[in-house]
Design an enzyme around this catalytic site. Structure first.
Site, mmCIF file in Angstrom:
data_model
loop_
_atom_site.group_PDB
_atom_site.id
_atom_site.type_symbol
_atom_site.label_atom_id
_atom_site.label_comp_id
_atom_site.label_asym_id
_atom_site.label_seq_id
_atom_site.Cartn_x
_atom_site.Cartn_y
_atom_site.Cartn_z
ATOM 1 N N GLU A 161 2.928 0.400 3.289
ATOM 2 C CA GLU A 161 2.468 -0.658 4.198
ATOM 3 C C GLU A 161 2.520 -1.978 3.419
ATOM 4 O OE1 GLU A 161 -0.896 1.502 6.981
ATOM 5 O OE2 GLU A 161 -1.504 0.869 5.004
ATOM 6 N N HIS A 200 0.832 -1.202 0.000
ATOM 7 C CA HIS A 200 0.000 0.000 0.000
ATOM 8 C C HIS A 200 0.868 1.254 0.000
ATOM 9 C CE1 HIS A 200 -3.178 2.662 2.129
ATOM 10 N NE2 HIS A 200 -3.330 2.707 0.826
HETATM 11 P P1 NAD Z 1 -7.039 5.393 -11.173
HETATM 12 O O1 NAD Z 1 -8.461 5.381 -11.462
HETATM 13 O O2 NAD Z 1 -6.273 6.662 -11.293
HETATM 14 O O3 NAD Z 1 -6.303 4.314 -12.082
HETATM 15 C C1 NAD Z 1 -6.753 3.025 -12.263
HETATM 16 C C2 NAD Z 1 -6.267 2.558 -13.637
HETATM 17 O O4 NAD Z 1 -6.495 1.163 -13.741
HETATM 18 C C3 NAD Z 1 -7.015 3.211 -14.799
HETATM 19 O O5 NAD Z 1 -6.074 3.771 -15.687
HETATM 20 C C4 NAD Z 1 -7.758 2.060 -15.448
HETATM 21 O O6 NAD Z 1 -7.844 2.191 -16.869
HETATM 22 C C5 NAD Z 1 -6.920 0.883 -15.068
HETATM 23 N N1 NAD Z 1 -7.625 -0.393 -15.038
HETATM 24 C C6 NAD Z 1 -8.841 -0.648 -14.506
HETATM 25 N N2 NAD Z 1 -9.130 -1.950 -14.633
HETATM 26 C C7 NAD Z 1 -8.063 -2.527 -15.244
HETATM 27 C C8 NAD Z 1 -7.747 -3.869 -15.631
HETATM 28 N N3 NAD Z 1 -8.611 -4.861 -15.428
HETATM 29 N N4 NAD Z 1 -6.559 -4.095 -16.229
HETATM 30 C C9 NAD Z 1 -5.704 -3.091 -16.466
HETATM 31 N N5 NAD Z 1 -5.942 -1.809 -16.110
HETATM 32 C C10 NAD Z 1 -7.108 -1.538 -15.503
HETATM 33 O O7 NAD Z 1 -6.892 4.805 -9.702
HETATM 34 P P2 NAD Z 1 -5.756 5.094 -8.618
HETATM 35 O O8 NAD Z 1 -6.122 6.275 -7.823
HETATM 36 O O9 NAD Z 1 -4.427 5.021 -9.265
HETATM 37 O O10 NAD Z 1 -5.945 3.838 -7.658
HETATM 38 C C11 NAD Z 1 -5.501 2.560 -8.006
HETATM 39 C C12 NAD Z 1 -5.514 1.674 -6.773
HETATM 40 O O11 NAD Z 1 -4.687 2.269 -5.766
HETATM 41 C C13 NAD Z 1 -6.866 1.508 -6.126
HETATM 42 O O12 NAD Z 1 -6.964 0.203 -5.613
HETATM 43 C C14 NAD Z 1 -6.869 2.542 -5.021
HETATM 44 O O13 NAD Z 1 -7.738 2.231 -3.979
HETATM 45 C C15 NAD Z 1 -5.441 2.435 -4.580
HETATM 46 N N6 NAD Z 1 -4.927 3.633 -3.883
HETATM 47 C C16 NAD Z 1 -5.258 4.859 -4.308
HETATM 48 C C17 NAD Z 1 -4.747 5.977 -3.637
HETATM 49 C C18 NAD Z 1 -5.085 7.357 -4.106
HETATM 50 O O14 NAD Z 1 -4.970 8.288 -3.314
HETATM 51 N N7 NAD Z 1 -5.458 7.545 -5.363
HETATM 52 C C19 NAD Z 1 -3.911 5.804 -2.531
HETATM 53 C C20 NAD Z 1 -3.563 4.503 -2.142
HETATM 54 C C21 NAD Z 1 -4.085 3.419 -2.813
#
Ligand code: NAD
Length: 714
Positions: free
Chosen positions: A467, A455
């Site tokens: 994490e 994480h």
């Molecule tokens: P985001 O929406 O910016 O990006 C997600 C990407 O994944 C998109 O580009 C999408 O096209 C792609 N995607 C979706 N399904 C897919 C698949 N089956 N195969 C390949 N690509 C696929 O999201 P994010 O903010 O980068 O978050 C991603 C993960 O990180 C989530 O699980 C989120 O909870 C976690 N996270 C986010 C944050 C934050 O602050 N944004 C912090 C910690 C953890």
């Protein structure tokens, strides 16, 4: 027969009248000026003082890349707050350096490696300093970073050497200078390659022997700086304003250093040293200094911790990684790897998203080049390590794949099912999920021992914490491999057992949620934010809701509230704001308005929305706001610790320091409780007991309080 400990100093003759004194503390990678080493140096200085045959002295270290790291922090960190004792310690250093400064022949300190704190103060007692350009050479007085000020003359001699403005800047920020910069500002006479260091020191001495320059250098260090009253007040008003802007007055040490510099600079050295001693004595053993020293040691320990109980488990070799999802997090994670030399393939099912992700990475690297943190060649080499794909087959040869696709359990699990058909059987799959159970998702993979959470925090480039989440079946080998990988990309990993919210969000949410309950009872958003920043948080909880995004905050809050229903206090505030289209800065407004790019201003539209959710309208004072925000955080932190989610209190505190910017001067939420004393904490909790389980002390807290112990204190 008792064995004599090996000495830390060696004195030899370079020729018939030039002495070379080498410090090389036995059995240690660093030289530190603890009590025993000081005792030896005092004896050595007395001996050198009596030598009438000498015409010069060179002082250097026998350890490559290490001069003197400073005082012995273990001694200082456990020192009681006893100004009398602190004055004695200071006097010992002052007297020793005074002897060195009065040797009847010229002296040179030849510096290679870290020359910090007491190490520099000692070197300032020499007539000349010359440094090697070794990459580890760093010269500075970092004491304010551990809540102290230089106590062995640093505030006075540096001021006389560099002038008050520069000295105040260096001491208040606690920043060190590399050899070239040290030469530029006149902290050292010259900076030369390692192999020429000793020759240069000898040359300087020979030259000094032919003139009386060394005597006038000594004299200058003894005299007042001679500022006019206007110069003095201007210099210090500027320095003070800078310190206040940076520390909001919450860190007393830089202000104490300024006081010593201001009051001491226009006096003879001896008088200045007395003022320094007074300021130093106030700080040694103070809660803030002890907390900052504890954080320093915690950081050092975490940097080495393997992450599992069995220190014999070896991490797997990781040569290349895959990153699934090229969004905000995926692109940040890929960039972190390629920047540190680890090839990464980034994959997204949406070609446009992939393009955007790669453009973001290029922009990020370019930004590092523009700000001088990377050369153009390094950026080009990093970019050459990045591969892109839209199909899983590109991940077939990866040692580790980090999944950062959209936060949707079904989508993640379906992806794992397909992905594992192409992954190597020994490959590790790590999810960057913020809130989905790792143990539950592991049921969908064939080799749950090779599955874990990793994480990262947003923005990945700036946030140091990772994490590493262990599901029930995650193997030790997987955990240590991810720990080692996180460290290679410059992050601080903490291994956390799977639970809703993991470590940081689980403890953060009671605090965020309580801010909503306070609003519901009639609290004002600004007052709540102000109480939190006055406590030392980088921003208040209401602003944080906005920045996290109210949708995300609502969703994550629901996950945690339903997981821990016994202590949940749901409110309708976020639902109402989200329904009104107020999602945070990107939508133009959340709790505050961000119209036209503003940084969050009060918005009259908020009040009617809040009014719909209010259960009362009472004045809530600052003390109550602070208690209400931090006590539920504390009881949750105690639960996390008693449930074994992490292994020790230091990990809870470090998680909060690195993950949410909990104020370092408080040492973390558990150390804050220890500083108050657990019986006092229990008293405070009693006042709010009627509000529910979140204000009731845990079994662990009751037990520790009854035994007169703390989370750290035996
Ligand atoms: P985001 O929406 O910016 O990006 C997600 C990407 O994944 C998109 O580009 C999408 O096209 C792609 N995607 C979706 N399904 C897919 C698949 N089956 N195969 C390949 N690509 C696929 O999201 P994010 O903010 O980068 O978050 C991603 C993960 O990180 C989530 O699980 C989120 O909870 C976690 N996270 C986010 C944050 C934050 O602050 N944004 C912090 C910690 C953890």
């Amino acid at each position: 027969m008792s064995q004599h400990p090996q000495p830390a100093f060696r004195l030899e003759m370079l020729d018939s009248n030039l002495a070379l004194l080498t410090i090389d503390q036995p059995g240690s990678r660093a030289n530190t000026l603890g009590q025993a080493v000081l005792g030896e140096l005092e004896a050595m200085a007395a001996q050198l003082q009596a030598r009438r045959d000498l015409r010069g002295l060179i002082f250097r270290s026998g350890k490559p890349g290490m001069f003197i790291a400073g005082a012995d922090l273990r001694e200082l960190g456990s020192a009681p707050h006893d100004p009398g004792m602190a004055r004695k310690l200071v006097k010992r250093g002052h007297d020793l350096i005074a002897v060195i400064e009065s040797l009847p022949y010229p002296t040179v300190a030849a510096i290679e490696g870290a020359c910090m704190g007491g190490g520099l103060e000692l070197a300032l007692g020499f007539d000349y300093r010359v440094a090697s350009t070794h990459p580890k050479t760093e010269i500075g007085l970092p004491e304010t970073k551990i809540g102290l000020i230089p106590g062995w003359g640093g505030t006075q001699r540096l001021t006389r050497l560099l002038g008050p403005s520069l000295a105040a800047e260096m001491i208040c920020a606690g920043e060190a200078a590399k050899a070239d910069r040290a030469r530029q500002i006149g902290l050292v006479f010259d900076a030369v390659p390692s192999e020429r260091l000793l020759d240069e020191a000898v040359r300087l001495l020979r030259e000094a022997q032919r003139s009386d320059e060394w005597k006038s250098l000594r004299k200058r260090k003894q005299q007042p700086v001679g500022l006019s009253e206007e110069q003095q007040s201007f210099t210090f008003a500027v320095a003070r304003a800078q310190v206040m802007a940076k520390t909001r007055g919450q860190y007393p040490a830089p202000l104490a250093a300024l006081e010593a510099i201001t009051k001491g600079c226009n006096l003879p050295l001896e008088e200045g040293l007395k003022i320094e001693a007074e300021q130093f004595a106030k700080l040694v053993g103070s809660p803030i200094s002890r907390n900052l020293i504890a954080v320093f040691f915690l950081t050092q320990r975490l940097q080495k911790d393997p992450g599992v109980a069995d220190a014999g488990v070896e991490p797997k070799t990781v040569q290349q990684v895959g990153v699934l999802g090229a969004g905000t997090m995926g692109s940040g994670i890929a960039m972190a790897h390629i920047r540190r030399g680890i090839p990464a393939v980034i994959l997204d099912k949406v070609p446009a998203a992939l393009e955007k992700g790669v453009a973001g990475i290029s922009k990020g690297l370019l930004g590092r080049v523009t700000s001088g943190r990377m050369t153009p060649d390094e950026a080009a080499a990093a970019l050459a390590r990045l591969g892109t794909s839209t199909t899983f087959s590109a991940l077939a040869d990866r040692d580790v794949v980090i999944e950062a696709i959209t936060e949707n359990e079904e989508a993640k699990v379906n992806t794992y099912r397909l992905l594992q058909k192409v992954l190597r059987p020994d490959a590790i799959l790590a999810s960057n999920t913020s809130a989905i159970s790792i143990t539950r998702m592991a049921q969908a993979v064939e080799r749950p021992e090779n599955f874990a959470g990793m994480h990262f925090f947003n923005p990945v480039e700036r946030m140091p914490l990772v994490e590493v989440i262990r599901g029930d079946k995650t193997s030790d080998e997987t955990a240590v491999t991810l720990v080692a990988l996180a460290r290679r990309i410059g992050k601080t990993p903490i291994v956390v057992r799977d639970c809703p919210g993991f470590l940081v969000n689980r403890i953060l949410f009671p605090y965020l949620n309580e801010s909503l309950v306070l609003l519901q009872e009639g609290g004002e958003p600004r007052a709540i934010d102000k109480a939190a920043t006055a406590f030392g948080m980088p921003m208040g909880p209401i602003t944080l809701h906005d920045l996290v995004g109210l949708n995300t905050s609502l969703h994550a809050g629901n996950v945690i509230n339903s997981a821990f229903a016994d202590r949940a206090a749901p409110t309708r505030i976020l639902d109402e704001l989200v329904a009104a289209g107020r999602l945070g800065p990107d939508s133009g407004a959340g709790f505050y308005s961000y119209a036209k790019g503003s940084r969050g201003v009060d918005d009259p539209v908020l009040e009617p929305i809040l009014a719909k959710c209010r259960t009362g309208k009472r004045q809530i004072d600052n003390e109550e706001i602070t208690d209400r925000l931090f006590l539920p955080m504390l009881t949750e932190a105690s639960r996390v610790l008693s449930e074994g989610i992490v292994r020790e209190p230091g990990e809870v505190d470090m998680g909060l320091l690195l993950g949410i910017g909990f104020p370092p001067f408080r040492g973390g939420i558990l150390r804050w409780a220890d500083s108050l004393g657990l019986s006092k904490v229990l008293e405070k909790l009693k006042r709010y007991e009627h509000l529910g389980v979140r204000f009731q002390p845990t079994e662990q807290m009751r037990k520790l309080a009854a035994e007169g112990k703390g989370f750290y204190r035996e």
